[in-house]
Scaffold this motif. Structure first.
Motif, mmCIF file in Angstrom:
data_model
loop_
_atom_site.group_PDB
_atom_site.id
_atom_site.type_symbol
_atom_site.label_atom_id
_atom_site.label_comp_id
_atom_site.label_asym_id
_atom_site.label_seq_id
_atom_site.Cartn_x
_atom_site.Cartn_y
_atom_site.Cartn_z
ATOM 1 N N GLN A 1 0.814 -1.206 0.000
ATOM 2 C CA GLN A 1 0.000 0.000 0.000
ATOM 3 C C GLN A 1 0.852 1.261 0.000
ATOM 4 N N LEU A 2 1.669 1.409 1.028
ATOM 5 C CA LEU A 2 2.425 2.651 1.185
ATOM 6 C C LEU A 2 3.465 2.842 0.082
ATOM 7 N N ILE A 3 4.316 1.823 -0.132
ATOM 8 C CA ILE A 3 5.359 1.947 -1.154
ATOM 9 C C ILE A 3 4.764 2.136 -2.554
ATOM 10 N N PRO A 4 3.756 1.331 -2.974
ATOM 11 C CA PRO A 4 3.156 1.571 -4.301
ATOM 12 C C PRO A 4 2.525 2.953 -4.437
ATOM 13 N N THR A 5 1.929 3.469 -3.340
ATOM 14 C CA THR A 5 1.320 4.802 -3.402
ATOM 15 C C THR A 5 2.380 5.873 -3.618
ATOM 16 N N ILE A 6 3.476 5.789 -2.880
ATOM 17 C CA ILE A 6 4.576 6.738 -3.051
ATOM 18 C C ILE A 6 5.160 6.631 -4.458
ATOM 19 N N TRP A 7 5.313 5.399 -4.947
ATOM 20 C CA TRP A 7 5.825 5.175 -6.295
ATOM 21 C C TRP A 7 4.902 5.765 -7.347
ATOM 22 N N THR A 8 3.578 5.647 -7.112
ATOM 23 C CA THR A 8 2.594 6.210 -8.042
ATOM 24 C C THR A 8 2.727 7.721 -8.131
ATOM 25 N N PHE A 9 2.892 8.381 -6.980
ATOM 26 C CA PHE A 9 3.072 9.827 -6.972
ATOM 27 C C PHE A 9 4.308 10.223 -7.795
ATOM 28 N N TYR A 10 5.382 9.455 -7.632
ATOM 29 C CA TYR A 10 6.607 9.769 -8.382
ATOM 30 C C TYR A 10 6.415 9.551 -9.874
ATOM 31 N N ILE A 11 5.825 8.416 -10.243
ATOM 32 C CA ILE A 11 5.643 8.083 -11.654
ATOM 33 C C ILE A 11 4.719 9.082 -12.348
ATOM 34 N N ILE B 1 -19.814 5.950 3.131
ATOM 35 C CA ILE B 1 -18.376 6.041 2.895
ATOM 36 C C ILE B 1 -17.915 4.871 2.022
ATOM 37 N N THR B 2 -18.387 3.679 2.336
ATOM 38 C CA THR B 2 -17.978 2.483 1.581
ATOM 39 C C THR B 2 -18.481 2.543 0.147
ATOM 40 N N ILE B 3 -19.727 2.983 -0.043
ATOM 41 C CA ILE B 3 -20.284 3.099 -1.392
ATOM 42 C C ILE B 3 -19.504 4.129 -2.198
ATOM 43 N N THR B 4 -19.107 5.214 -1.556
ATOM 44 C CA THR B 4 -18.318 6.244 -2.236
ATOM 45 C C THR B 4 -17.014 5.667 -2.763
ATOM 46 N N VAL B 5 -16.300 4.938 -1.903
ATOM 47 C CA VAL B 5 -15.025 4.339 -2.319
ATOM 48 C C VAL B 5 -15.251 3.321 -3.428
ATOM 49 N N ASP B 6 -16.260 2.461 -3.262
ATOM 50 C CA ASP B 6 -16.538 1.428 -4.267
ATOM 51 C C ASP B 6 -16.931 2.035 -5.615
ATOM 52 N N SER B 7 -17.703 3.122 -5.574
ATOM 53 C CA SER B 7 -18.177 3.735 -6.816
ATOM 54 C C SER B 7 -17.039 4.363 -7.603
ATOM 55 N N TRP B 8 -16.089 4.958 -6.884
ATOM 56 C CA TRP B 8 -14.990 5.631 -7.579
ATOM 57 C C TRP B 8 -13.924 4.661 -8.062
ATOM 58 N N ALA C 1 -0.958 9.613 -12.898
ATOM 59 C CA ALA C 1 -1.518 10.932 -12.616
ATOM 60 C C ALA C 1 -3.026 10.843 -12.386
ATOM 61 N N ILE C 2 -3.704 10.014 -13.190
ATOM 62 C CA ILE C 2 -5.143 9.799 -12.986
ATOM 63 C C ILE C 2 -5.380 9.152 -11.626
ATOM 64 N N GLY C 3 -4.513 8.199 -11.253
ATOM 65 C CA GLY C 3 -4.630 7.561 -9.946
ATOM 66 C C GLY C 3 -4.473 8.556 -8.805
ATOM 67 N N ILE D 1 -7.024 12.000 -4.532
ATOM 68 C CA ILE D 1 -7.380 13.332 -4.032
ATOM 69 C C ILE D 1 -8.904 13.479 -3.951
ATOM 70 N N ILE D 2 -9.602 13.030 -5.008
ATOM 71 C CA ILE D 2 -11.069 13.138 -5.020
ATOM 72 C C ILE D 2 -11.675 12.342 -3.872
ATOM 73 N N LEU D 3 -11.215 11.108 -3.689
ATOM 74 C CA LEU D 3 -11.742 10.278 -2.607
ATOM 75 C C LEU D 3 -11.428 10.892 -1.242
ATOM 76 N N GLY D 4 -10.236 11.455 -1.107
ATOM 77 C CA GLY D 4 -9.880 12.100 0.154
ATOM 78 C C GLY D 4 -10.796 13.279 0.460
ATOM 79 N N ILE D 5 -11.077 14.088 -0.561
ATOM 80 C CA ILE D 5 -11.953 15.255 -0.375
ATOM 81 C C ILE D 5 -13.374 14.823 -0.031
ATOM 82 N N LEU D 6 -13.902 13.852 -0.785
ATOM 83 C CA LEU D 6 -15.274 13.391 -0.536
ATOM 84 C C LEU D 6 -15.413 12.786 0.860
ATOM 85 N N SER D 7 -14.435 11.986 1.276
ATOM 86 C CA SER D 7 -14.478 11.376 2.604
ATOM 87 C C SER D 7 -14.389 12.449 3.688
ATOM 88 N N ALA D 8 -13.516 13.444 3.477
ATOM 89 C CA ALA D 8 -13.374 14.519 4.455
ATOM 90 C C ALA D 8 -14.665 15.318 4.586
#
Length: 289
Positions: free
Chosen positions: A26-36, A218-225, A263-265, A270-277
């Motif tokens: 989770q953590l390492i792939p997420t950081i790698w995604t930001f870099y890529i 919250i779960t439906i939001t994550v699943d839908s996106w 970049a889309i990821g 970001i969208i999921l973070g905003i909606l959850s917040a």
């Protein structure tokens, strides 16, 4: 700190596998995604730094925005239809008038355990323009053949229905667990006071289910996106029913533009973070958190 770790080493050892897996997958792939996301990369060779070019491309990419709109539609329709159906079905399953509850609970949950791809193929046959059962049924009432998967006006409907059909049983069970934890004393007191079933539902059942429904939202939001299987197996013309998660996949593994897909990821995160917040803030203002 070290003393506490030594003192509670047994509990720490039990939760250590989770943190190892989280760190590695989770953590390492997420950081790698930001870099890529700031590079041009085809999946092989060395990534080439390109700055914010991928994000600038997103701003002018019509397919991205069309996929984004489609995902918003899936999210809103999923939120409304799944929650409403889950509450209604769970209330029926919890009714004292219903006999053979175990049988109906089993039947209700079956769609959730069916393979998504298999059910997608069945839905594709059902909504086929020429030989589909849906059009055959509509033809009995004089309705002409509808291009469910060939017309941009209707192509999202099969995806929405498949999404709702597959996910409603899971949330029905969650809502049902909440209903079973509501004391019957509330309803007995309301009955004594002359409140009918409808008033009991709106003034007792729904308020006491707020935390359960919040979790479901919250779960439906994550699943839908992150919806993918439904739109992938039921493709419409162009990108008329393509989800944003599917577009990310196609950008990465069909076009081999891993930088743009990353970049889309990031935008999805970001969208999921905003909606959850926003949902958490709304609940906090209501004094529920």
């Amino acid at each position: 700190m070290l003393k506490n770790i030594k003192k509670y080493r047994a509990p720490y050892l039990f939760i250590l596998p989770f943190f190892i897996l989280f760190f590695l997958f989770q953590l390492i792939p997420t950081i790698w995604t930001f870099y890529i996301s700031f590079t041009e990369w085809k999946g092989i060779g060395d990534p080439v730094w390109c700055g914010t070019d991928n994000y600038q491309k997103i701003l002018i990419d019509n397919l991205f925005w069309e996929s984004l709109v489609n995902t918003v539609v899936y999210w809103i329709t999923g939120m409304v239809l799944i929650l409403v159906l889950a509450v209604i079905i769970a209330s029926l399953l919890n009714s004292s008038l219903l006999k053979r509850k175990s049988f109906f609970k089993t039947v209700t949950f079956l769609p959730n355990i069916c393979a998504a791809i298999a059910m997608g193929l069945i839905f594709r046959m059902l909504f086929d323009e020429n030989t589909g059962l849906i059009n055959e049924f509509l033809g009995m009432f004089g309705v002409g053949s509808v291009g469910w998967l060939t017309d941009t006006r209707y192509s999202k409907i099969p995806v929405i229905l498949l999404n709702v059909w597959r996910n409603t049983p899971w949330f029905t069970m969650i809502v049902l667990s909440g209903l079973l934890n509501i004391s019957t004393d509330y309803y007995e007191a309301a009955t004594v006071d002359g409140a009918g079933k409808l008033k009991q539902f709106f003034y007792i059942t729904l308020p006491l289910l707020r935390n359960i429904l919040f979790f479901c939202s919250i779960t439906i939001t994550v699943d839908s996106w992150k919806l993918f299987n439904e739109s992938y197996i039921l493709p419409g013309p162009g990108a008329s029913n393509t989800s944003l998660f599917q577009y990310m996949y196609e950008s990465g593994f069909n076009v081999f533009n891993m930088g743009y897909a990353s970049a889309i990821g990031v935008v999805l995160i970001i969208i999921l973070g905003i909606l959850s917040a926003v949902q958490f803030v709304a609940r906090r203002k209501q004094g529920e958190l």
